[in-house]
Enzyme design. Structure first.
Site, mmCIF file in Angstrom:
data_model
loop_
_atom_site.group_PDB
_atom_site.id
_atom_site.type_symbol
_atom_site.label_atom_id
_atom_site.label_comp_id
_atom_site.label_asym_id
_atom_site.label_seq_id
_atom_site.Cartn_x
_atom_site.Cartn_y
_atom_site.Cartn_z
ATOM 1 N N TYR A 99 3.861 6.033 2.739
ATOM 2 C CA TYR A 99 2.924 7.153 2.880
ATOM 3 C C TYR A 99 3.736 8.433 2.877
ATOM 4 C CZ TYR A 99 -0.577 3.682 3.685
ATOM 5 O OH TYR A 99 -1.427 2.625 3.516
ATOM 6 N N ARG A 116 2.648 4.355 -16.357
ATOM 7 C CA ARG A 116 2.965 4.047 -17.760
ATOM 8 C C ARG A 116 4.238 4.774 -18.181
ATOM 9 N NH1 ARG A 116 0.373 -0.215 -17.987
ATOM 10 N NH2 ARG A 116 -1.867 -0.191 -18.312
ATOM 11 N N ARG A 128 -1.796 6.670 7.989
ATOM 12 C CA ARG A 128 -1.367 5.422 8.620
ATOM 13 C C ARG A 128 -0.102 5.650 9.450
ATOM 14 N NH1 ARG A 128 -3.393 0.433 7.003
ATOM 15 N NH2 ARG A 128 -2.351 -0.152 8.927
ATOM 16 N N GLU A 161 -12.021 7.090 -4.616
ATOM 17 C CA GLU A 161 -12.293 6.773 -3.210
ATOM 18 C C GLU A 161 -13.703 7.245 -2.855
ATOM 19 O OE1 GLU A 161 -10.580 5.381 -0.579
ATOM 20 O OE2 GLU A 161 -8.905 4.848 -1.884
ATOM 21 N N CYS A 175 -7.620 2.607 -12.287
ATOM 22 C CA CYS A 175 -7.884 3.814 -11.501
ATOM 23 C C CYS A 175 -9.334 3.793 -11.030
ATOM 24 C CB CYS A 175 -7.646 5.069 -12.332
ATOM 25 S SG CYS A 175 -5.942 5.296 -12.849
ATOM 26 N N ARG A 198 -3.904 7.100 -3.809
ATOM 27 C CA ARG A 198 -3.530 5.865 -3.120
ATOM 28 C C ARG A 198 -3.191 4.806 -4.157
ATOM 29 N NH1 ARG A 198 -7.692 8.096 -0.013
ATOM 30 N NH2 ARG A 198 -7.396 8.007 2.234
ATOM 31 N N ARG A 210 0.836 -1.199 0.000
ATOM 32 C CA ARG A 210 0.000 0.000 0.000
ATOM 33 C C ARG A 210 0.864 1.240 0.000
ATOM 34 N NH1 ARG A 210 -5.086 0.654 1.848
ATOM 35 N NH2 ARG A 210 -4.642 2.626 0.862
#
Length: 119
Positions: A106, A62, A114, A76, A73, A88, A6
């Site tokens: 992050y 890419r 997080r 959220e 894609c 994210r 992540r």
């Protein structure tokens, strides 16, 4: 072994260049910190907060050479009070590393998302 990694980054504005630059920084950090090559990457899912719609973050991947990697894609969910302008990613990779050695990334303001795992 397949692992998921992540990551997230907060970008400065809903601007094509800001989204591409932030996503490039994020993908590069994930790859470097986990010592991965493009051949290790199975697929990547990118999401943006609803306030980011000036460009697809997958375009940055890419441009980094992820030509034969499936990329997706999505948006959220629009949670009131959520951190704005966040890209994210969740990368699925082949690696011999145990889950405990995977480095989730992050960056910028997204560190606040997080604090328990951000490096």
């Amino acid at each position: 072994m397949v692992r998921a990694i992540r990551g997230a980054i907060q970008v400065d504005s809903n601007d094509r260049e800001a989204i591409l630059a932030g996503t490039t920084e994020l993908v590069t950090e994930v790859m470097e910190r986990n010592r991965l090559t493009k051949d290790d990457v199975i697929s990547v899912i990118f999401t943006c907060t609803p306030d980011l719609n000036a460009e697809f973050p997958a375009l940055a991947a890419r441009k980094l050479g992820f030509h034969d990697v499936p990329l997706l894609c999505a948006c959220e969910i629009d949670v009131p009070g959520a951190l704005p302008r966040v890209v994210r990613m969740m990368a699925h990779v082949e690696t011999d590393k145990p889950r405990s050695e995977i480095q989730h990334v992050y960056l910028r303001g997204a560190v606040a998302l997080r604090l328990d795992i951000a490096q």
